[in-house]
Scaffold this motif. Structure first.
Motif, PDB file in Angstrom:
ATOM      1  N   UNK A   1      58.523 143.659  57.853  1.00 23.18           N
ATOM      2  CA  UNK A   1      59.503 142.732  57.272  1.00 23.18           C
ATOM      3  C   UNK A   1      59.011 142.328  55.891  1.00 23.18           C
ATOM      4  N   UNK A   2      59.808 142.603  54.845  1.00 20.87           N
ATOM      5  CA  UNK A   2      59.384 142.380  53.465  1.00 20.87           C
ATOM      6  C   UNK A   2      60.241 141.293  52.822  1.00 20.87           C
ATOM      7  N   UNK A   3      59.636 140.153  52.486  1.00 20.55           N
ATOM      8  CA  UNK A   3      60.332 139.131  51.705  1.00 20.55           C
ATOM      9  C   UNK A   3      60.436 139.639  50.264  1.00 20.55           C
ATOM     10  N   UNK A   4      61.637 139.626  49.688  1.00 22.42           N
ATOM     11  CA  UNK A   4      61.844 140.290  48.402  1.00 22.42           C
ATOM     12  C   UNK A   4      62.580 139.396  47.414  1.00 22.42           C
ATOM     13  N   UNK A   5      62.038 139.270  46.211  1.00 22.04           N
ATOM     14  CA  UNK A   5      62.644 138.460  45.150  1.00 22.04           C
ATOM     15  C   UNK A   5      64.026 138.997  44.788  1.00 22.04           C
ATOM     16  N   UNK A   6      64.915 138.096  44.411  1.00 16.08           N
ATOM     17  CA  UNK A   6      66.305 138.460  44.158  1.00 16.08           C
ATOM     18  C   UNK A   6      66.499 139.510  43.058  1.00 16.08           C
TER      19      UNK A   6
ATOM     20  N   UNK B   1      60.679 130.844  44.319  1.00 11.63           N
ATOM     21  CA  UNK B   1      60.360 129.435  44.538  1.00 11.63           C
ATOM     22  C   UNK B   1      60.665 129.015  45.967  1.00 11.63           C
ATOM     23  N   UNK B   2      61.760 129.517  46.506  1.00 11.52           N
ATOM     24  CA  UNK B   2      62.110 129.198  47.890  1.00 11.52           C
ATOM     25  C   UNK B   2      61.056 129.725  48.845  1.00 11.52           C
ATOM     26  N   UNK B   3      60.640 130.963  48.635  1.00 11.15           N
ATOM     27  CA  UNK B   3      59.605 131.550  49.491  1.00 11.15           C
ATOM     28  C   UNK B   3      58.300 130.779  49.368  1.00 11.15           C
TER      29      UNK B   3
ATOM     30  N   UNK C   1      49.433 130.891  43.952  1.00 10.49           N
ATOM     31  CA  UNK C   1      49.688 129.527  44.417  1.00 10.49           C
ATOM     32  C   UNK C   1      49.784 129.476  45.934  1.00 10.49           C
ATOM     33  N   UNK C   2      50.484 130.440  46.540  1.00 12.40           N
ATOM     34  CA  UNK C   2      50.608 130.468  48.000  1.00 12.40           C
ATOM     35  C   UNK C   2      49.247 130.688  48.643  1.00 12.40           C
TER      36      UNK C   2
END
Length: 417
Positions: free
Chosen positions: A47-52, A87-89, A135-136
């Motif tokens: 599962x890959x979180x991906x920037x818009x 930013x949301x992630x 930062x994360x």
């Protein structure tokens, strides 16, 4: 048989049992992972979180990857793409909404329900910029006492594409600004924004009204913060920005006058360039947006409006490098982590890097130039000012968490409505 021999035989039997158990665990039916120890699956899902800004390209690449039935250790790899703003992630990581295990939790001690809760844990993250990863990671390192995203080694964060912030200004408006000010930069935009006589004072037409600025909403899109960082860089004439710079009253007054030229942040979506293309002059006369977003929406602007958009490159520029970042914690298995690396290599292949050109993204693979294909938006829109190689600029340094929070707080108190 005396007692000593009995003891020797017992020790030998125990040793044989240990060796037998070790061999059984190494057999094809079992695999040891950095996370859970489970039977080898027929399919592994990552599962890959991906920037818009890169999501359309990455999603297309994932479909091609899945169609190719790629395998790892006998398991078919399936890629799932989850679109989320950087930013949301970051906020979700900070609040641990994805459910990372605590420092005292061990994967082998989890209940079945707790294991199921980790089924959707992200295997990797492609944020807009490397500083979001840093930062994360800093947040998790403070909480867990260890890194969860790496800067070196096999699982290090690696850029998969590049884009920078550029000026997009309607051609008629751009010509007036150039005639009046000589160049297009943040000071030019500021002075145009505060012109009491509006466009006629600058040499434009009365029906144009007052100059209207286009920038993404910083509370919805990390691009808005990137634009504000570039504003500060030009104001101070340097590439590093501190909290003291953000809270400087003179800078804040200048910034308020500049941001006051935005028509209405509250009605804008996170897709500012798309709004620009859809609604034209009612959204704004020009602004600083991500180059890839401008290029992707160039056709829509030409189709709907008589006035074409022209692209200009700033001196103080902010870049997005979209780093592919693998989570290294025990929440995901070694098989998932290595499957993520396989997809990362696929994205960096020449074929997929050429495909990225059709989305206005600059390749991270140095073997692929921006004019490598006829479908490249850098080729299609070269007459609109897009440059294959950007001239030397002053790249803004990545801001720290305190600077980002200060900019966001200023925006909430002075602009958001």
């Amino acid at each position: 048989m005396n007692r000593t021999r009995w003891i020797f035989v017992a020790i030998l039997a125990i040793a044989l049992l240990i060796v037998g158990a070790s061999l059984a665990l190494r057999s094809p039916g079992n695999t040891a992972t950095a996370g859970f120890t489970v039977d080898r699956p027929e399919q592994v899902t990552i599962r890959i979180l991906t920037a818009l800004p890169v999501e359309p390209w990455v999603r297309s690449a994932a479909a091609a990857f899945n169609d190719g039935n790629h395998t790892l250790e006998g398991a078919t790899i399936r890629v799932e793409i989850v679109a989320v703003d950087g930013l949301t992630a970051l906020g979700r990581w900070d609040r641990n909404e994805y459910g990372a295990l605590g420092p005292d939790q061990r994967p082998e001690d989890l209940t079945e329900a707790e294991r199921q809760a980790l089924a959707d844990f992200p295997t990797a993250w492609i944020p807009d910029s490397r500083y979001l990863v840093e930062l994360a990671n800093a947040s998790y390192k403070e909480r867990l006492g260890r890194d969860v995203f790496l800067t070196d080694g096999e699982y290090r964060a690696r850029p998969i594409a590049i884009s920078l912030f550029a000026w997009g200004v309607y051609e008629t408006r751009a010509q007036v600004l150039l005639d009046h000010f000589g160049e297009i930069n943040w000071q030019t935009i500021h002075d145009a924004a505060i012109a009491k006589g509006g466009w006629p004072e600058l040499g434009g037409k009365p029906e144009w009204g007052y100059f209207k600025l286009v920038v993404p909403d910083p509370s919805k899109n990390v691009g808005g913060l990137a634009a504000m960082i570039a504003m500060a860089g030009e104001y101070y004439g340097r590439t590093d920005i501190s909290v003291a710079d953000v809270t400087n009253p003179d800078f804040q007054a200048w910034l308020a006058e500049l941001m006051g030229a935005v028509t209405d942040f509250s009605s804008a979506s996170a897709y500012t360039a798309e709004d620009f293309a859809l609604f034209g002059y009612s959204v704004g006369d020009g602004g600083q947006l991500l180059e890839s977003d401008l290029l992707q929406n160039m056709q829509g602007i030409l189709t709907r409006w008589d006035d074409p958009l022209q692209i200009y490159y700033p001196t103080y520029v902010t870049w997005f490098d979209f780093p592919f970042t693998v989570w290294v914690g025990p929440e995901t298995s070694a098989l998932q982590k290595n499957a993520a690396l396989a997809f990362q290599r696929f994205l960096l292949s020449e074929e997929q890097q050429k495909a990225a050109l059709a989305y206005g993204l600059r390749p991270a693979n140095p073997n692929v130039p921006v004019d490598a294909t006829e479908e490249s938006l850098f080729v299609k829109w070269q007459d609109r000012g897009v440059l294959p190689v950007v001239e030397r600029t002053a790249a803004m340094r990545n801001p720290d968490r305190d600077v980002l929070l200060a900019l966001l707080r200023w925006f909430e108190l002075n602009v958001a409505r």
